[in-house]
Write a protein that holds these residues in place. Structure first.
Motif, short mmCIF file in Angstrom:
data_model
loop_
_atom_site.label_atom_id
_atom_site.label_comp_id
_atom_site.label_asym_id
_atom_site.label_seq_id
_atom_site.Cartn_x
_atom_site.Cartn_y
_atom_site.Cartn_z
N SER A 112 0.83 -1.21 0.00
CA SER A 112 0.00 0.00 0.00
C SER A 112 0.86 1.26 0.00
CB SER A 112 -0.97 0.01 1.18
OG SER A 112 -0.28 0.09 2.40
N GLU A 113 1.98 1.23 0.71
CA GLU A 113 2.89 2.38 0.70
C GLU A 113 3.49 2.59 -0.69
OE1 GLU A 113 5.76 2.41 3.87
OE2 GLU A 113 4.26 1.82 5.34
N ILE A 114 3.87 1.51 -1.34
CA ILE A 114 4.44 1.62 -2.69
C ILE A 114 3.37 2.11 -3.66
CG2 ILE A 114 5.32 0.27 -4.63
CD1 ILE A 114 6.91 -1.36 -2.57
N SER A 115 2.15 1.59 -3.54
CA SER A 115 1.07 2.03 -4.43
C SER A 115 0.77 3.51 -4.25
CB SER A 115 -0.20 1.22 -4.16
OG SER A 115 -0.01 -0.12 -4.49
N ALA B 85 1.31 6.32 -7.12
CA ALA B 85 0.21 7.18 -7.56
C ALA B 85 0.60 8.65 -7.43
CB ALA B 85 -1.05 6.89 -6.74
N ALA B 86 1.22 9.00 -6.32
CA ALA B 86 1.66 10.40 -6.13
C ALA B 86 2.70 10.78 -7.17
CB ALA B 86 2.21 10.58 -4.72
N PHE C 289 4.17 13.57 -12.12
CA PHE C 289 4.66 13.52 -13.50
C PHE C 289 3.65 14.15 -14.46
CE2 PHE C 289 4.78 11.36 -17.63
CZ PHE C 289 6.03 11.74 -18.05
N GLN C 290 2.37 13.84 -14.25
CA GLN C 290 1.34 14.42 -15.11
C GLN C 290 1.33 15.95 -15.00
OE1 GLN C 290 -2.16 12.14 -13.79
NE2 GLN C 290 -2.46 11.62 -15.94
N ARG C 291 1.42 16.46 -13.78
CA ARG C 291 1.44 17.92 -13.60
C ARG C 291 2.65 18.54 -14.28
NH1 ARG C 291 -0.34 16.39 -8.43
NH2 ARG C 291 1.76 16.51 -7.60
N GLU C 292 3.81 17.90 -14.10
CA GLU C 292 5.03 18.45 -14.70
C GLU C 292 4.98 18.37 -16.22
OE1 GLU C 292 8.15 16.24 -12.82
OE2 GLU C 292 7.95 17.34 -10.94
#
Length: 164
Positions: free
Chosen positions: A96-99, A103-104, A109-112
């Protein structure tokens, strides 16, 4: 082009490295927990086996030995189930931490990338509208693919967690 782009690339690379080392640290923490659990289980099993063998040797007849063997089967099953539950909790926590980090990172990446395309659009020379349209199309397609892959991965993880 402005000098801000190289600075943004350096910042993005540094952020990616920090994320990578953070995730690596979480994986090692999970591994440490699994090793500690296995050591704890091994020590307990060794002590229980010694106690059982001592009882078996000191028992004089076959009836006592069979009764001892029968009394051990139910606790053994319960211990295996508890061990499996503990392993699942450790692995699920790390997963869950890796997921969440993935996701973050994907959203970042999408924002950049969106900022890069917007900056490219603002600073594009006249006559480059078709190239800008191609960039926007590629970016839109990449976003759609990312969203689909992210959704599929979440569904897969959900199904795997349900099975376990």
């Amino acid at each position: 082009m402005s000098t801000l782009i190289p600075q943004q690339l350096v910042a993005a690379q540094q952020s990616s490295l920090e994320t990578l080392f953070g995730l690596t640290s979480k994986v090692f923490e999970g591994f440490e927990k699994l090793v500690a659990l296995n050591l704890q289980i091994s020590k307990a099993a060794l002590a229980e086996n010694q106690e059982t063998l001592t009882k078996a040797i000191s028992g004089g007849n076959a009836g006592e030995l069979l009764a001892l063997q029968a009394s051990l089967s139910q606790p053994a099953v319960e211990k295996v189930v508890a061990y499996g539950r503990q392993v699942h909790e450790i692995v699920s926590g790390v997963q869950s931490e890796i997921s969440a980090a993935a996701a973050a990172q994907g959203q970042q990446f999408q924002r950049e990338a969106q900022g890069f395309v917007e900056n490219l659009t603002k600073n594009a020379p006249a006559g480059s509208e078709s190239a800008i349209a191609a960039w926007n199309s590629a970016f839109s397609t990449a976003n759609t693919v990312y969203e689909s892959a992210n959704k599929a991965a979440k569904q897969f993880v959900s199904k795997v967690s349900t099975v376990q």
